[in-house]
Design a protein around this motif. Structure first.
Motif, PDB file in Angstrom:
ATOM      1  N   LEU A 149       0.809  -1.228   0.000  1.00  0.00           N
ATOM      2  CA  LEU A 149       0.000   0.000   0.000  1.00  0.00           C
ATOM      3  C   LEU A 149       0.835   1.267   0.000  1.00  0.00           C
ATOM      4  O   LEU A 149       0.481   2.257  -0.662  1.00  0.00           O
ATOM      5  N   GLU A 150       1.918   1.266   0.737  1.00  0.00           N
ATOM      6  CA  GLU A 150       2.744   2.472   0.812  1.00  0.00           C
ATOM      7  C   GLU A 150       3.284   2.842  -0.558  1.00  0.00           C
ATOM      8  O   GLU A 150       3.292   4.018  -0.948  1.00  0.00           O
ATOM      9  N   THR A 165       0.247   4.101  -2.864  1.00  0.00           N
ATOM     10  CA  THR A 165      -0.219   5.446  -2.516  1.00  0.00           C
ATOM     11  C   THR A 165       0.858   6.493  -2.784  1.00  0.00           C
ATOM     12  O   THR A 165       0.547   7.617  -3.200  1.00  0.00           O
ATOM     13  N   ASN A 166       2.116   6.134  -2.552  1.00  0.00           N
ATOM     14  CA  ASN A 166       3.209   7.079  -2.814  1.00  0.00           C
ATOM     15  C   ASN A 166       3.311   7.401  -4.299  1.00  0.00           C
ATOM     16  O   ASN A 166       3.648   8.534  -4.676  1.00  0.00           O
ATOM     17  N   CYS A 178      -8.336  10.176  -4.516  1.00  0.00           N
ATOM     18  CA  CYS A 178      -8.315   8.719  -4.568  1.00  0.00           C
ATOM     19  C   CYS A 178      -9.295   8.128  -3.554  1.00  0.00           C
ATOM     20  O   CYS A 178      -9.189   8.384  -2.353  1.00  0.00           O
ATOM     21  N   ILE A 208     -10.211   4.929  -1.717  1.00  0.00           N
ATOM     22  CA  ILE A 208      -9.671   3.620  -1.352  1.00  0.00           C
ATOM     23  C   ILE A 208     -10.720   2.865  -0.548  1.00  0.00           C
ATOM     24  O   ILE A 208     -11.202   3.361   0.474  1.00  0.00           O
ATOM     25  N   LEU A 239      -4.271   3.003   6.401  1.00  0.00           N
ATOM     26  CA  LEU A 239      -5.133   3.959   5.702  1.00  0.00           C
ATOM     27  C   LEU A 239      -5.599   5.076   6.629  1.00  0.00           C
ATOM     28  O   LEU A 239      -5.697   6.239   6.208  1.00  0.00           O
ATOM     29  N   LEU A 245      -3.161   8.076   6.908  1.00  0.00           N
ATOM     30  CA  LEU A 245      -2.868   8.926   5.757  1.00  0.00           C
ATOM     31  C   LEU A 245      -3.379  10.341   6.027  1.00  0.00           C
ATOM     32  O   LEU A 245      -4.551  10.529   6.372  1.00  0.00           O
ATOM     33  N   PHE A 247      -7.007  11.643  -0.202  1.00  0.00           N
ATOM     34  CA  PHE A 247      -7.408  10.246  -0.020  1.00  0.00           C
ATOM     35  C   PHE A 247      -8.743  10.179   0.718  1.00  0.00           C
ATOM     36  O   PHE A 247      -8.890  10.739   1.809  1.00  0.00           O
ATOM     37  N   ALA A 290      -3.898  -2.086  -5.416  1.00  0.00           N
ATOM     38  CA  ALA A 290      -3.098  -1.768  -4.229  1.00  0.00           C
ATOM     39  C   ALA A 290      -1.721  -2.413  -4.232  1.00  0.00           C
ATOM     40  O   ALA A 290      -0.876  -2.057  -3.403  1.00  0.00           O
TER      41      ALA A 290
END
Length: 280
Positions: A11-12, A15-16, A28, A30, A43, A46, A51, A83
């Motif tokens: 996930l990191e 998302t990065n 985004c 999620i 999550l 964040l 997000f 993801a």
């Protein structure tokens, strides 16, 4: 949109790759599909307001997660990111520029490079010629929904098929595109964890759900979808027979081509920017 189930390990990075986009005007959605591995905690921490997080208390399956994200989406365009995958930093900018340039085009896809557990590129597929073309039921599509950007107003009229545990993205894309123009870009702008996430069992399941998909379209285009069903049955039988002797890598490598030196160099630069190998 990003559906996720137990995706804490990747996930990191996913998302990065969004945060690092040169195109900044994104949001985004999620959908955490009942994860039990720490995904929820990640999550919830964040801080980027772009997000929007939706938590399912229990696992409902990817079609339900995709539909929830589609229902919550806002704006003019919709992009897709799994993801366990990640974007090239220029992906959204270049695809949205084409949608702005060609208002008659409903979808813009790009090439995707497939990587292994050590983030080494194995194959490239889905690259087009950048020329608009019209899709008709039964025609072969080389692009994938995960690599695409679509027009949200059109996408919201097409629900995801809740019966398809696999290949619901392909089913959605074909129903969305029928009679509309699309562009497949030649550039590789999406990085796909195919050699990590795809198993032999998943390939066989995909064939099964492909049969369900094409059977549901027989009333729209009988002969093309009947032909597709026959071909799928043949592929499924061949795969089931050969898979125990070859392994899944044999089939995955046949799906694409070897990356070019320029694609490998571009990937190297993306790797540095996103610190990919530091996460391996």
């Amino acid at each position: 949109m990003m559906p996720v189930f137990n995706g804490i390990e990747t996930l990191e990075l996913a998302t990065n790759s969004l945060v690092q986009q040169s195109y900044r005007n994104w949001k985004c959605v999620i959908v955490n599909d009942g994860s039990t591995d720490g995904t929820k905690a990640f999550l919830d921490q964040l801080t980027d307001p772009r997000f929007l997080i939706i938590h399912f208390e229990t696992n409902k399956g990817r079609p339900a997660a995709r539909q929830a994200a589609l229902n919550a989406a806002e704006g003019e365009y919709l992009a897709f990111l799994d993801a366990d995958d990640f974007y090239h930093p220029e992906k959204l900018k270049e695809q949205i520029a084409l949608l702005e340039q060609f208002p008659e085009v409903a979808l813009v896809s790009c090439g995707n490079a497939c990587y292994d557990a050590n983030f080494n590129l194995e194959t490239v597929r889905g690259c087009g010629n950048g020329i608009p073309k019209t899709y008709h039921f039964g025609a072969k599509l080389t692009c994938a929904l995960r690599t695409s950007v679509v027009r949200l107003a059109l996408a919201t009229t097409i629900p995801f098929n809740a019966k398809l545990k696999h290949a619901q993205d392909t089913d959605f894309m074909q129903r969305y595109l029928v009679g509309k123009q699309y562009i497949s870009m030649p550039q590789v702008l999406y990085y796909y964890s195919e050699f990590v996430s795809v198993t032999g069992k998943k390939i066989l399941k995909t064939y099964y759900y492909s049969l369900i998909h094409h059977s549901s379209l027989l009333k729209h285009a009988f002969l093309p979808n009947l032909k597709a069903m026959i071909v799928t049955i043949g592929k499924c039988a061949f795969t089931a027979l050969v898979l125990p002797f070859t392994g899944v890598g044999f089939f995955l490598k046949k799906r694409g081509r070897i990356p070019t030196p320029s694609e490998l160099e571009d990937y190297k630069q993306v790797s540095v920017k996103l610190d990919i190998h530091g996460k391996a």
